[in-house]
Motif scaffolding. Structure first.
Motif, PDB file in Angstrom:
ATOM      1  N   PRO A 175      27.192 -47.850  35.658  1.00  0.00           N
ATOM      2  CA  PRO A 175      27.010 -49.081  35.126  1.00  0.00           C
ATOM      3  C   PRO A 175      27.533 -50.170  36.350  1.00  0.00           C
ATOM      4  O   PRO A 175      27.373 -51.240  35.980  1.00  0.00           O
ATOM      5  N   HIS A 176      28.267 -49.544  37.393  1.00  0.00           N
ATOM      6  CA  HIS A 176      28.891 -50.397  38.309  1.00  0.00           C
ATOM      7  C   HIS A 176      28.133 -50.406  39.676  1.00  0.00           C
ATOM      8  O   HIS A 176      28.514 -51.134  40.769  1.00  0.00           O
TER       9      HIS A 176
ATOM     10  N   VAL B 143      32.626 -47.491  58.478  1.00  0.00           N
ATOM     11  CA  VAL B 143      32.680 -48.047  57.354  1.00  0.00           C
ATOM     12  C   VAL B 143      32.785 -46.771  56.490  1.00  0.00           C
ATOM     13  O   VAL B 143      32.316 -45.657  56.133  1.00  0.00           O
ATOM     14  N   SER B 144      33.953 -47.037  55.523  1.00  0.00           N
ATOM     15  CA  SER B 144      34.485 -46.222  54.619  1.00  0.00           C
ATOM     16  C   SER B 144      34.526 -46.811  53.300  1.00  0.00           C
ATOM     17  O   SER B 144      34.423 -48.061  53.116  1.00  0.00           O
ATOM     18  N   SER B 145      34.143 -46.144  52.188  1.00  0.00           N
ATOM     19  CA  SER B 145      33.992 -46.643  50.887  1.00  0.00           C
ATOM     20  C   SER B 145      34.977 -46.131  49.596  1.00  0.00           C
ATOM     21  O   SER B 145      35.333 -45.199  49.870  1.00  0.00           O
ATOM     22  N   VAL B 146      35.585 -47.091  49.083  1.00  0.00           N
ATOM     23  CA  VAL B 146      36.495 -46.755  48.212  1.00  0.00           C
ATOM     24  C   VAL B 146      36.148 -45.455  47.050  1.00  0.00           C
ATOM     25  O   VAL B 146      36.999 -44.765  46.561  1.00  0.00           O
ATOM     26  N   ALA B 147      34.855 -45.341  47.116  1.00  0.00           N
ATOM     27  CA  ALA B 147      34.170 -44.236  46.091  1.00  0.00           C
ATOM     28  C   ALA B 147      34.459 -42.837  46.685  1.00  0.00           C
ATOM     29  O   ALA B 147      34.152 -42.005  46.081  1.00  0.00           O
ATOM     30  N   LEU B 171      34.600 -52.518  47.566  1.00  0.00           N
ATOM     31  CA  LEU B 171      35.691 -53.272  46.833  1.00  0.00           C
ATOM     32  C   LEU B 171      35.564 -53.480  45.473  1.00  0.00           C
ATOM     33  O   LEU B 171      36.515 -53.395  44.548  1.00  0.00           O
ATOM     34  N   ASP B 172      34.271 -53.604  45.062  1.00  0.00           N
ATOM     35  CA  ASP B 172      33.989 -54.025  43.458  1.00  0.00           C
ATOM     36  C   ASP B 172      34.098 -52.685  42.916  1.00  0.00           C
ATOM     37  O   ASP B 172      34.127 -52.970  41.519  1.00  0.00           O
ATOM     38  N   LEU B 173      34.274 -51.530  43.355  1.00  0.00           N
ATOM     39  CA  LEU B 173      34.085 -50.462  42.531  1.00  0.00           C
ATOM     40  C   LEU B 173      35.647 -50.025  42.244  1.00  0.00           C
ATOM     41  O   LEU B 173      36.015 -49.054  41.596  1.00  0.00           O
ATOM     42  N   LEU B 200      36.179 -55.336  51.803  1.00  0.00           N
ATOM     43  CA  LEU B 200      34.797 -56.114  51.474  1.00  0.00           C
ATOM     44  C   LEU B 200      33.958 -55.431  50.533  1.00  0.00           C
ATOM     45  O   LEU B 200      34.338 -54.163  50.118  1.00  0.00           O
ATOM     46  N   SER B 201      33.348 -56.197  49.897  1.00  0.00           N
ATOM     47  CA  SER B 201      32.278 -55.599  49.300  1.00  0.00           C
ATOM     48  C   SER B 201      30.721 -56.062  49.620  1.00  0.00           C
ATOM     49  O   SER B 201      30.414 -57.247  49.628  1.00  0.00           O
ATOM     50  N   ALA B 202      30.101 -55.193  50.363  1.00  0.00           N
ATOM     51  CA  ALA B 202      28.716 -55.686  50.745  1.00  0.00           C
ATOM     52  C   ALA B 202      27.737 -55.965  49.687  1.00  0.00           C
ATOM     53  O   ALA B 202      26.928 -56.798  49.667  1.00  0.00           O
ATOM     54  N   ARG B 203      28.166 -55.277  48.440  1.00  0.00           N
ATOM     55  CA  ARG B 203      27.188 -55.626  47.158  1.00  0.00           C
ATOM     56  C   ARG B 203      27.560 -57.136  46.787  1.00  0.00           C
ATOM     57  O   ARG B 203      26.613 -57.905  46.643  1.00  0.00           O
ATOM     58  N   THR B 204      28.845 -57.473  46.592  1.00  0.00           N
ATOM     59  CA  THR B 204      28.928 -58.722  46.033  1.00  0.00           C
ATOM     60  C   THR B 204      29.054 -59.804  47.049  1.00  0.00           C
ATOM     61  O   THR B 204      29.117 -61.009  46.831  1.00  0.00           O
TER      62      THR B 204
END
Lengths: 224, 224
Positions: A175-176, B143-147, B171-173, B200-204
């Motif tokens: 969903p995210h 680039v590293s992702s929190v996921a 970051l949105d996750l 950051l959040s590239a998505r938001t």
């Protein structure tokens, strides 16, 4: 120049296949079925093993952990009370980005092959090279996460083609994230028509029982 | 045997560095600053570029897209109206898991170097080998992702060490994944003390302006 390079690569793969066959002979002699578990970094291989192996009754499992450096994943699996051997690829310059048959062979003496039925080899997180190096496995499982995006089968086709099962992990994040499952499956079907898929969340446990069932029948499926 | 292998690897890296220096000379001659953008597969490099380059005023940007196969990422960036060149590493067996200096050199004739100030090279998604091959860049961004989990700096230390900026994306996750930011930063500090970080959040879009500002000052920071 290019020709020479390709020749060297082919020789390296030939040498790898020879050692992979020797590994396979050793596994067969001990009646051990081997799974090569592959994914991108952070797709959730270790979390999936933590979840799935805890209740995998009826199968004696061992794990071989491949990492560039450290023993974080092996440490996480220690509480499962299954034999875990750590294999680091990080000698020399920066570390190898995959396991090869020779690295796995070097770990065989540390593995109690006579005490296990199923050996799971957790490869280095990488979507390119692990697919090119056989290690003596019976089947290959590719773990893919919905956080990685739906385009991955098209961008790393060899990896998605070189496996018998694609696990679609982190279903709880669906969903995210911007991930269209139908489109992903369409891409996957384009590179590997008919491959088995299991959708699950290693974090919440959803779908993990289906993965356990798949693992349990691996020794049955594998050619004797 | 082992000694010979290491020697071959060293020779290959020496040869790569020589070509990287030739690339660098060409870039310098045209006044182009070069960023090597690296990450695991699916960490969000392309989404970040889509967001950041749209409003990067005052800098003429070009992009070199490295992928094993396909031109999905180059296609996504086409709407930005900046020069984009696709480079595929997938000839031969399964594809190279990184860009090297020679691949980048082969793309130079397709790049309008005289019309750009900043060239961003999006490397193949991989946390091991891209760090080992210089391509003639001024700076490297990881680039590293929190996921992906907070353990990645410890598991792939060379990659986190070989960069001037670590972008912590998705970051949105954060509310939906098990990721302890303090622990991640602690791990990062252990392998690369003091490295710049941007969350950051590239998505938001959250935090992307800070990334743009960092990119804008790259030509100023880079040694002449």
């Amino acid at each position: 120049m290019h020709r020479v390079k390709v020749r060297v690569v082919e020789d390296a793969l030939d040498a790898n296949n020879t050692i992979a066959r020797a590994n396979r002979d050793d596994f067969d002699r001990h009646g051990v079925t081997v799974v090569n578990l592959m994914s991108a970094p952070g797709a959730g291989k270790t979390t999936l093993l933590e979840r799935a192996l805890r209740d995998l009754e009826g199968v004696r499992v061992g794990v071989l952990e491949g990492d560039v450096q450290g023993s974080l994943d092996a440490d996480r699996l220690a509480s499962l009370h299954v034999p875990v051997v750590q294999l680091n690829t990080g000698n020399g310059f920066g570390g190898e980005c995959h396991l090869d048959a020779n690295m796995v062979r070097s770990a065989l003496p540390a593995l109690p092959l006579e005490e296990i039925d199923l050996l799971i080899v957790e490869n280095v997180g990488n979507l390119v090279c692990p697919a090119e190096f056989r290690i003596g496995e019976d089947v290959r499982i590719m773990v893919s996460s919905v956080a990685e995006g739906e385009d991955k089968p098209l961008k790393y086709p060899l990896m998605f083609r070189a496996c018998e099962l694609v696990v679609i992990n982190k279903l709880d994040l669906l969903p995210h994230v911007d991930f269209d499952m139908e489109r992903y499956l369409h891409h996957l079907d384009a590179v590997h028509p008919g491959v088995d898929t299991i959708r699950l969340s290693a974090r919440t446990g959803e779908g993990v029982e289906e993965f356990r069932a798949w693992l349990r029948q691996v020794p049955v499926r594998a050619p004797a």
